[in-house]
Write an enzyme that holds these catalytic residues in place. Structure first.
Site, PDB file in Angstrom:
ATOM      1  N   PRO A  88     -62.666 -62.751  43.629  1.00  0.00           N
ATOM      2  CA  PRO A  88     -63.782 -61.790  43.644  1.00  0.00           C
ATOM      3  C   PRO A  88     -63.696 -60.822  44.830  1.00  0.00           C
ATOM      4  O   PRO A  88     -64.384 -59.806  44.841  1.00  0.00           O
ATOM      5  CB  PRO A  88     -65.029 -62.673  43.765  1.00  0.00           C
ATOM      6  CG  PRO A  88     -64.592 -64.080  43.726  1.00  0.00           C
ATOM      7  CD  PRO A  88     -63.110 -64.148  43.742  1.00  0.00           C
ATOM      8  N   GLU A 115     -63.351 -73.350  46.029  1.00  0.00           N
ATOM      9  CA  GLU A 115     -63.860 -72.258  46.872  1.00  0.00           C
ATOM     10  C   GLU A 115     -62.800 -71.196  47.117  1.00  0.00           C
ATOM     11  O   GLU A 115     -63.092 -70.137  47.659  1.00  0.00           O
ATOM     12  CB  GLU A 115     -64.344 -72.794  48.220  1.00  0.00           C
ATOM     13  CG  GLU A 115     -65.356 -73.929  48.129  1.00  0.00           C
ATOM     14  CD  GLU A 115     -66.495 -73.601  47.178  1.00  0.00           C
ATOM     15  OE1 GLU A 115     -67.126 -72.546  47.364  1.00  0.00           O
ATOM     16  OE2 GLU A 115     -66.743 -74.406  46.260  1.00  0.00           O
ATOM     17  N   ARG A 153     -50.846 -54.733  26.416  1.00  0.00           N
ATOM     18  CA  ARG A 153     -51.005 -53.722  25.377  1.00  0.00           C
ATOM     19  C   ARG A 153     -50.491 -52.347  25.794  1.00  0.00           C
ATOM     20  O   ARG A 153     -50.386 -51.442  24.981  1.00  0.00           O
ATOM     21  CB  ARG A 153     -52.456 -53.654  24.878  1.00  0.00           C
ATOM     22  CG  ARG A 153     -53.470 -53.288  25.932  1.00  0.00           C
ATOM     23  CD  ARG A 153     -54.879 -53.307  25.372  1.00  0.00           C
ATOM     24  NE  ARG A 153     -55.098 -52.283  24.349  1.00  0.00           N
ATOM     25  CZ  ARG A 153     -55.192 -50.989  24.598  1.00  0.00           C
ATOM     26  NH1 ARG A 153     -55.097 -50.537  25.826  1.00  0.00           N
ATOM     27  NH2 ARG A 153     -55.383 -50.124  23.621  1.00  0.00           N
ATOM     28  N   ASP A 168     -53.745 -43.551  24.953  1.00  0.00           N
ATOM     29  CA  ASP A 168     -53.738 -43.874  26.361  1.00  0.00           C
ATOM     30  C   ASP A 168     -54.242 -42.768  27.268  1.00  0.00           C
ATOM     31  O   ASP A 168     -54.955 -43.017  28.220  1.00  0.00           O
ATOM     32  CB  ASP A 168     -52.327 -44.269  26.784  1.00  0.00           C
ATOM     33  CG  ASP A 168     -52.379 -45.347  27.833  1.00  0.00           C
ATOM     34  OD1 ASP A 168     -53.276 -46.192  27.728  1.00  0.00           O
ATOM     35  OD2 ASP A 168     -51.552 -45.306  28.747  1.00  0.00           O
TER      36      ASP A 168
HETATM   37  N1  4GX Z   1     -62.224 -61.904  39.405  1.00  0.00           N
HETATM   38  N2  4GX Z   1     -63.101 -66.331  40.662  1.00  0.00           N
HETATM   39  C1  4GX Z   1     -61.139 -67.377  41.720  1.00  0.00           C
HETATM   40  C2  4GX Z   1     -61.462 -69.157  43.365  1.00  0.00           C
HETATM   41  C3  4GX Z   1     -60.948 -68.288  44.447  1.00  0.00           C
HETATM   42  C4  4GX Z   1     -61.778 -67.728  45.426  1.00  0.00           C
HETATM   43  C5  4GX Z   1     -61.226 -66.966  46.439  1.00  0.00           C
HETATM   44  C6  4GX Z   1     -59.096 -67.302  45.457  1.00  0.00           C
HETATM   45  C7  4GX Z   1     -59.885 -66.778  46.451  1.00  0.00           C
HETATM   46  C8  4GX Z   1     -62.790 -63.943  39.955  1.00  0.00           C
HETATM   47  C9  4GX Z   1     -63.270 -62.668  39.610  1.00  0.00           C
HETATM   48  C10 4GX Z   1     -63.626 -65.103  40.302  1.00  0.00           C
HETATM   49  C11 4GX Z   1     -63.972 -67.364  41.196  1.00  0.00           C
HETATM   50  C12 4GX Z   1     -61.713 -66.748  40.472  1.00  0.00           C
HETATM   51  C13 4GX Z   1     -63.372 -67.980  42.442  1.00  0.00           C
HETATM   52  N3  4GX Z   1     -59.617 -68.063  44.471  1.00  0.00           N
HETATM   53  N4  4GX Z   1     -61.471 -63.873  39.937  1.00  0.00           N
HETATM   54  N5  4GX Z   1     -62.020 -68.447  42.211  1.00  0.00           N
HETATM   55  N6  4GX Z   1     -64.553 -62.273  39.532  1.00  0.00           N
HETATM   56  O1  4GX Z   1     -64.818 -64.975  40.290  1.00  0.00           O
HETATM   57  O2  4GX Z   1     -61.118 -62.615  39.590  1.00  0.00           O
END
Ligand code: 4GX
Length: 251
Positions: A88, A115, A153, A168
């Site tokens: 995130p 986490e 795609r 595109d």
């Molecule tokens: N867009 N998540 C990853 C664990 C995490 C946290 C910090 C690495 C660093 C998310 C999103 C997402 C939740 C996937 C936490 N891994 N990933 N996860 N929105 O919310 O890509």
């Protein structure tokens, strides 16, 4: 192009590889795809991939050693790859980024759980941190699938149709026009007559107008940053005059 996914739940990808665009692209040898279990790189007796956070607190953190070994092994087998961490905290994914990623040799997608991952993984082993949007998932796997779907795609020949390239130029700055199929009348609602006319120029004009007005009403932010073409400006101008007139006669 290849996709290597690093995850502790590789079975989540079994259905994904076997459907739709991705399957087609794999069958046509446009992409190579595999999901690798990070646990296979865990050295200890319990094959642990996570551990408690230094400093205390709830939740677990993905241990750096198995993850680093998995990334290095994937990179060794697939040279030219870019490594992507789903998080995130990453840049928010969009069509432009999809195009950029599609021009790479391949992607190693790191899908974390808990986490997150030990911070020291990021500095040397990650090329891009990408988020698919501002909400919290329980793991990076679904985010990884979103990236793979959007990138696949765009690979020439992966869709199978003529369609891909044509759409595109359009795809990131205007919304699609409205679509209709049979029957001509559905629950009292008719298909716009021009679409039944066979008049190709008029149909193209109608579709552009549909695109521009849908974008104005549903995603005005997209219009704001777009360099409008002349026909697009004319459509907006026509509707501006129309709306001004309506407001004026109502006074
Ligand atoms: N867009 N998540 C990853 C664990 C995490 C946290 C910090 C690495 C660093 C998310 C999103 C997402 C939740 C996937 C936490 N891994 N990933 N996860 N929105 O919310 O890509």
């Amino acid at each position: 192009m290849f996709f290597t996914v690093l995850t502790i739940f590789p079975e989540m990808f079994d259905l994904f590889w076997n459907h739709g665009i991705v399957r087609r692209a794999i069958e046509h040898k446009k992409i190579l795809a595999s999901a690798v279990n990070i646990r296979d790189y865990a050295a200890d007796r319990h094959q642990a991939t996570d551990d408690r956070p230094y400093g205390g607190g709830s939740g677990m953190v993905m241990k750096p050693e198995p993850l680093a070994a998995a990334i290095r092994d994937a990179a060794r087998m697939r040279s030219g790859a870019k490594t992507v961490l789903m998080t995130p905290q990453g840049r928010v994914f969009n069509q432009k980024m999809a195009r950029e990623l599609a021009s790479s040799d391949g992607l190693i997608l790191v899908c974390g759980r808990y986490e997150g991952v030990d911070e020291r993984i990021c500095h040397d082993l990650i090329d891009y941190e990408i988020s698919i949007g501002d909400y919290v998932l329980t793991g990076g796997e679904l985010a990884g699938m979103v990236i793979i779907d959007a990138v696949s795609r765009l690979i020439p020949g992966a869709l199978g149709g003529e369609d891909a390239a044509e759409k595109d130029s359009f795809s990131d700055d205007l919304l699609e026009h409205a679509h209709y199929t049979r029957p001509v009348i559905f629950e009292g609602q008719e298909v716009p007559e021009v679409l039944l006319s066979g008049h190709h120029q008029q149909i193209d004009d109608w579709r552009l107008e549909s695109s521009v007005m849908r974008t104005l009403l549903k995603r005005p932010d997209l219009l704001q940053k777009k360099d409008l073409t002349r026909p697009e400006r004319e459509i907006l101008e026509k509707w501006r005059r129309e709306i001004e007139y309506i407001l004026q006669v109502q006074k």
